[in-house]
Write an enzyme that holds these catalytic residues in place. Structure first.
Site, PDB file in Angstrom:
ATOM      1  N   ASN A 154       0.806  -1.211   0.000  1.00  0.00           N
ATOM      2  CA  ASN A 154       0.000   0.000   0.000  1.00  0.00           C
ATOM      3  C   ASN A 154       0.846   1.271   0.000  1.00  0.00           C
ATOM      4  O   ASN A 154       0.322   2.367  -0.155  1.00  0.00           O
ATOM      5  CB  ASN A 154      -0.931  -0.018   1.233  1.00  0.00           C
ATOM      6  CG  ASN A 154      -1.675   1.273   1.440  1.00  0.00           C
ATOM      7  OD1 ASN A 154      -2.336   1.775   0.538  1.00  0.00           O
ATOM      8  ND2 ASN A 154      -1.554   1.848   2.630  1.00  0.00           N
ATOM      9  N   TYR A 184       4.416   9.136 -12.422  1.00  0.00           N
ATOM     10  CA  TYR A 184       3.565   8.385 -11.485  1.00  0.00           C
ATOM     11  C   TYR A 184       2.736   7.351 -12.236  1.00  0.00           C
ATOM     12  O   TYR A 184       2.670   6.176 -11.842  1.00  0.00           O
ATOM     13  CB  TYR A 184       2.666   9.360 -10.737  1.00  0.00           C
ATOM     14  CG  TYR A 184       1.668   8.727  -9.811  1.00  0.00           C
ATOM     15  CD1 TYR A 184       2.069   8.171  -8.599  1.00  0.00           C
ATOM     16  CD2 TYR A 184       0.306   8.696 -10.125  1.00  0.00           C
ATOM     17  CE1 TYR A 184       1.140   7.601  -7.727  1.00  0.00           C
ATOM     18  CE2 TYR A 184      -0.621   8.132  -9.267  1.00  0.00           C
ATOM     19  CZ  TYR A 184      -0.200   7.584  -8.070  1.00  0.00           C
ATOM     20  OH  TYR A 184      -1.122   7.015  -7.219  1.00  0.00           O
TER      21      TYR A 184
END
Length: 246
Positions: free
Chosen positions: A86, A151
């Protein structure tokens, strides 16, 4: 009594990014489902607090970009049943300003951290014929916007990586899936979504008329971690309030 299919009783969950908004909510949800949750984060104080409240059974503080810290995690927790990658970070730059260093950082934090932990834990899961890998990508890995090239590249790569290892381990009792969240509430995004520009973005691009709450991923995470998803692997589960419908 037959365990409920949602139950994680007797399972150990290793959760990275445990001190963030999504991580805190997920830690509590996994614990409530009966799991022993071990949190990993750079924020030691936050981990201590989560242990004190009972959301975590244990915590390991350090930087996941440090290979020695990853080795320490594996030594401390040699067997896990559910691995949740995560941890992550974003950036917003036009392509002309996106340096090699920026790209390297995006790949390091969003892809390599997950890669190393999967490499460490998936073989053991396969030997035990049981395991779940959940990698947190982003809807921007599939439906990007301008200024997030580095990203989006890293998060899209994470999806490809997960599909590959899903095939590798599919016949050995290990399911590897991707959770791709959209825009969520939380401290990082609060200033933007409280602004006029942010409000206009929500009105224009969010079919539900709102961004997701901090616990929006709890249900999908429990589904992917539990026996309910035993026949699901190599898939991308999008949780974005309909953002990607456009």
């Amino acid at each position: 009594m037959t365990p409920h299919p949602w139950s994680l009783a007797g399972r150990t969950v290793l959760l990275t990014g445990a001190a963030g908004a999504v991580g805190k909510a997920a830690a509590a949800a996994f614990t409530e489902a009966g799991a022993k949750v071990v949190g990993v984060d750079r924020n030691k104080d936050a981990l201590v607090s989560l242990i004190a409240t009972g959301a975590l059974a244990d915590g390991l503080a350090g930087d996941l970009t440090d290979a020695e810290f990853v080795a320490q995690i594996v030594a401390d927790q040699p067997e896990v049943d559910v691995l949740v990658n995560n941890v992550g970070a974003g950036t917003s730059l036009i392509l002309a300003d996106t340096t090699d260093d920026v790209l390297d950082h995006m790949v390091e934090i969003n892809l390599r951290t997950a890669f190393r932990l999967c490499r460490a834990y998936a073989p053991g899961m396969a030997e035990r014929r049981r395991g779940k890998v959940i990698n947190l990508s982003s809807v921007l890995g599939m439906h990007p916007v301008p200024t997030v090239a580095a990203y989006a590249a890293a998060k899209a790569s994470l999806i490809g990586f997960t599909k590959s290892i899903a095939l590798e381990y599919a016949g050995r009792g290990v399911q590897c899936n991707v959770l791709a969240p959209g825009y969520l509430a939380g401290p990082k995004n609060a200033e933007y979504f409280d602004s006029d520009v942010g409000q206009q973005f929500v009105k224009r691009f969010m079919p539900t008329g709102r961004v997701g709450p901090e616990d929006a991923l709890n249900g999908p995470l429990l589904f992917l971690a539990s026996g309910m998803s035993d026949h699901m692997t190599g898939q991308v589960l999008v949780v974005d309030g309909g953002y990607s419908i456009w």
